[in-house]
Design an enzyme around this catalytic site. Structure first.
Site, PDB file in Angstrom:
ATOM      1  N   ASN A 288      -0.938  -7.536  -3.531  1.00 17.18           N
ATOM      2  CA  ASN A 288      -1.454  -6.846  -4.493  1.00 17.18           C
ATOM      3  C   ASN A 288      -0.429  -5.944  -5.148  1.00 17.18           C
ATOM      4  O   ASN A 288       0.554  -5.702  -4.533  1.00 17.18           O
ATOM      5  CB  ASN A 288      -2.531  -6.131  -3.965  1.00 17.18           C
ATOM      6  CG  ASN A 288      -2.100  -5.085  -2.701  1.00 17.18           C
ATOM      7  OD1 ASN A 288      -1.760  -5.601  -1.730  1.00 17.18           O
ATOM      8  ND2 ASN A 288      -2.028  -3.752  -2.859  1.00 17.18           N
TER       9      ASN A 288
ATOM     10  N   ASP B 106      -7.704  -5.578  -4.909  1.00 14.31           N
ATOM     11  CA  ASP B 106      -6.870  -5.691  -3.689  1.00 14.31           C
ATOM     12  C   ASP B 106      -6.978  -7.145  -3.205  1.00 14.31           C
ATOM     13  O   ASP B 106      -7.258  -7.349  -1.837  1.00 14.31           O
ATOM     14  CB  ASP B 106      -6.970  -4.699  -2.499  1.00 14.31           C
ATOM     15  CG  ASP B 106      -6.056  -4.907  -1.310  1.00 14.31           C
ATOM     16  OD1 ASP B 106      -4.887  -5.191  -1.674  1.00 14.31           O
ATOM     17  OD2 ASP B 106      -6.615  -4.891  -0.230  1.00 14.31           O
TER      18      ASP B 106
ATOM     19  N   GLU C 162       0.808  -1.153   0.262  1.00 15.47           N
ATOM     20  CA  GLU C 162       0.020  -0.092   0.015  1.00 15.47           C
ATOM     21  C   GLU C 162       0.934   1.258   0.093  1.00 15.47           C
ATOM     22  O   GLU C 162       0.236   2.559  -0.163  1.00 15.47           O
ATOM     23  CB  GLU C 162      -0.917   0.027   1.208  1.00 15.47           C
ATOM     24  CG  GLU C 162      -2.312  -0.838   1.239  1.00 15.47           C
ATOM     25  CD  GLU C 162      -1.842  -2.418   0.952  1.00 15.47           C
ATOM     26  OE1 GLU C 162      -2.369  -2.835  -0.287  1.00 15.47           O
ATOM     27  OE2 GLU C 162      -1.339  -2.962   1.621  1.00 15.47           O
TER      28      GLU C 162
END
Length: 597
Positions: A279, A321, A195
């Site tokens: 991801n 995700d 992220e």
């Protein structure tokens, strides 16, 4: 039908203490067969979370009582669980990552405590709470993957630091939440931070001195990936030269995510280590055209040099995700009338995969929650999920809110590990029954800053108000055998035992025991805080115990853990789980259960 845990060897008891580093995994292979121990976070190298203990069984589990408890002194999410080696328990906590050695002869008297001094600036760059999933043991050492991406080796007897090494740069968003794994003379460790646009890798360090043995990146040139383009395969075919960078636009792979914050398994006969990658960055798929290899991928590597044997990418060009980091359970099971050396993986994307762990051949791919709607099925020839266009988050470009996608970004199952019982041949799976709305937006990369690019809202799946199920799964045929609904997601790791009892915890804080064959509830006890830890069992002085960490937090409990209130905060989870505050509060405690004398 013959179903078994692989690699069984003669059971034995090994005294705690240093052995030559090259023999560390040989020691652990023996120790994992002694059910009095719990020597790895997932119980054994096959990640089965199965115990041969049967003193606690379906007939008497209803008589369980609390034997003793222990506070970690930390009030954030407590994932993972303790190790038990002989008379000593090793227990960990979330940031600041304390580690305790407890004397089981005196109901948890503290033998030593290690608490690293970490810069609290690492907290804002830890996605989805400050969790840690456990420590590892090998060669007389306890290995801790700290939040600030420092890997530390502690003397198991004294807690003194033997060596430490920096596995990442927290200022760029590279953090440590996963449990290490000891294989042969090395300790393997992953990293978190997709992220924040990090570039994922798995790294092996030499147990003796902490020097780096190899590092395998998720994305980039072949030499960084540790692949042979003609020998490393995807569904039986060579991946070819530059298999990763050809699937990214320009140099996007350099900030492409694919972190490795999940679990690892090892088959000592095939000598392959298995793990999944997370991801791609950013969450806005419009900004990164292509399959984004090798994010969202199961990887099989040689632990000696890191060279890859095969890959399988589950969610090419991820738009939701659906990290692929969940555990890889290794079991020899019958599939299509043939005994296979299988790898079973319950992915965030809602599909349960059964693969041949030697070749990477895809054998079964079926939904393990009927609510899953983003794809109709997985094409067994190409391995690609067949995406339903209305649930594609880039179908109309950026800034369009796609609604009613199932599962939500936290997946049909997140990192909370499943269990496998060779007695029943079933897999026991904690699941999320949650859907979402997903709106991408354009985002620029700045090192150390969030690189998400999407706003999410989460809510229960259609057809009810419950947010979770605990299921039994037949991996040979790809079907649910039984399913128990839960008000909230089941965020605890499961435990299966030879006593035909399966244990798990709930977000409200209940430890539950169910019948392994029918799913009938046999026991329930409410611990002081919500359970996102993994249930363990061990034997001490001839008596079986069950233990679990409670301490609400993690992604599902991030609202309580971090004091968030906005519906879309916590990457969308806060709104879905806001009712949790009516059932539990923060805590950090190990609760140990026993049968009456």
């Amino acid at each position: 039908m013959n179903r078994s845990i692989p690699f069984a060897i003669a059971a034995g008891v090994v005294a705690l203490g240093a052995v030559p580093a090259a023999q560390a995994s040989e020691e652990l292979q023996v120790m994992q067969q002694n059910p009095a121990n719990w020597v790895m976070p997932l119980g054994d190298y096959a990640s089965t979370r199965y115990s041969q203990l049967a003193q606690i069984n379906a007939e008497n589990v209803g008589d369980l009582r609390v034997a003793w408890s222990f506070s970690t002194g930390v009030l954030r999410g407590h994932e993972g669980g303790p190790l038990v080696i002989g008379d000593t328990m090793y227990i960990h906590g979330p940031f600041p990552n304390p580690v305790y050695a407890l004397d089981l002869n005196e109901q948890g008297r503290v033998l030593w405590k290690y608490e690293p001094k970490q810069d609290p600036s690492v907290i804002p760059v830890m996605c989805c709470d400050t969790v840690n999933r456990g420590v590892a043991y090998g060669d007389g050492k306890i290995f801790l993957n700290q939040a600030d991406a420092t890997l530390v080796a502690l003397d198991a007897k004294t807690g003194e630091v033997v060596w430490q090494v920096q596995n990442g740069d927290a200022s760029k968003g590279e953090t440590g939440t996963s449990a290490p794994m000891v294989i042969k003379d090395k300790v393997l460790v992953g990293m978190s931070g997709a992220e924040f646009g990090v570039r994922g890798h798995l790294t092996a360090y030499n147990i003796a001195d902490g020097s780096m043995a190899w590092r395998a990146f998720t994305n980039g040139p072949d030499e960084d990936l540790l692949v042979d383009p003609e020998k490393t395969t995807h569904l039986g075919k060579p991946i070819g030269k530059d298999s990763s960078i050809k699937t990214w636009e320009g140099d996007q792979w350099k900030i492409g995510g694919g972190s490795t914050w999940g679990w690892m398994s090892w088959d000592p006969e095939l000598d392959l280590v298995y793990y999944g990658t997370a991801n791609p960055g950013t969450w806005n798929p419009v900004q990164r055209p292509g399959d984004n290899r090798w994010t969202m991928t199961i990887m099989a590597r040689d632990p000696d040099d890191g060279m890859a044997k095969w890959f399988y990418q589950m969610t090419p060009h991820d738009e939701w995700d659906y990290d692929g980091i969940n555990e890889m359970i290794l079991a020899d099971i019958e599939v299509g009338g043939e005994e296979r050396k299988a790898l079973v993986h319950f992915d965030r994307n809602g599909f349960a995969y059964t693969l041949d762990r030697e070749s990477g051949e895809l054998l079964v791919a079926e939904k393990f929650d009927p609510a899953v709607n983003w794809a109709t099925h997985v094409d067994m020839e190409t391995g690609r999920p067949q995406v339903v266009s209305r649930y594609s988050t880039e179908q109309n470009g950026e800034d369009v809110n796609t609604t009613n996608i199932c599962p939500a970004a936290l997946g049909t199952k997140d990192q909370q590990p499943a269990a496998y019982s060779p007695k029943t041949g079933l897999f026991y799976v904690p699941t999320n029954h949650v859907c979402m709305d997903y709106e991408p937006y354009n985002v620029s990369y700045t090192a150390g800053q969030p690189y998400v690019g999407a706003t999410l809202t989460m809510y229960p799946a259609p057809g009810g108000t419950h947010l979770g199920n605990f299921i039994a799964w037949d991996a040979s045929e790809g079907k649910i055998v039984w399913s128990n609904p839960e008000p909230f997601s089941v965020w605890s790791g499961a435990l299966a035992t030879a006593g035909d009892v399966v244990f798990y915890g709930t977000l409200e804080g209940y430890l539950k025991a169910v019948d392994a064959k029918s799913g009938r509830e046999l026991y329930s006890f409410k611990t002081p805080s919500g359970i996102i830890g993994n249930v363990n069992t061990w034997m001490h002085r001839g008596k079986q115990y069950v233990g679990v960490l409670s301490g609400i937090g993690g992604w599902a409990g991030i609202g309580l853990a971090a004091g968030l209130q906005g519906e879309t905060e916590g990457l969308g989870a806060v709104g879905a789980y806001k009712a949790l505050s009516s059932y539990t509060q923060l805590g950090g405690q190990l609760t140990v259960f026993e049968l009456p004398n």
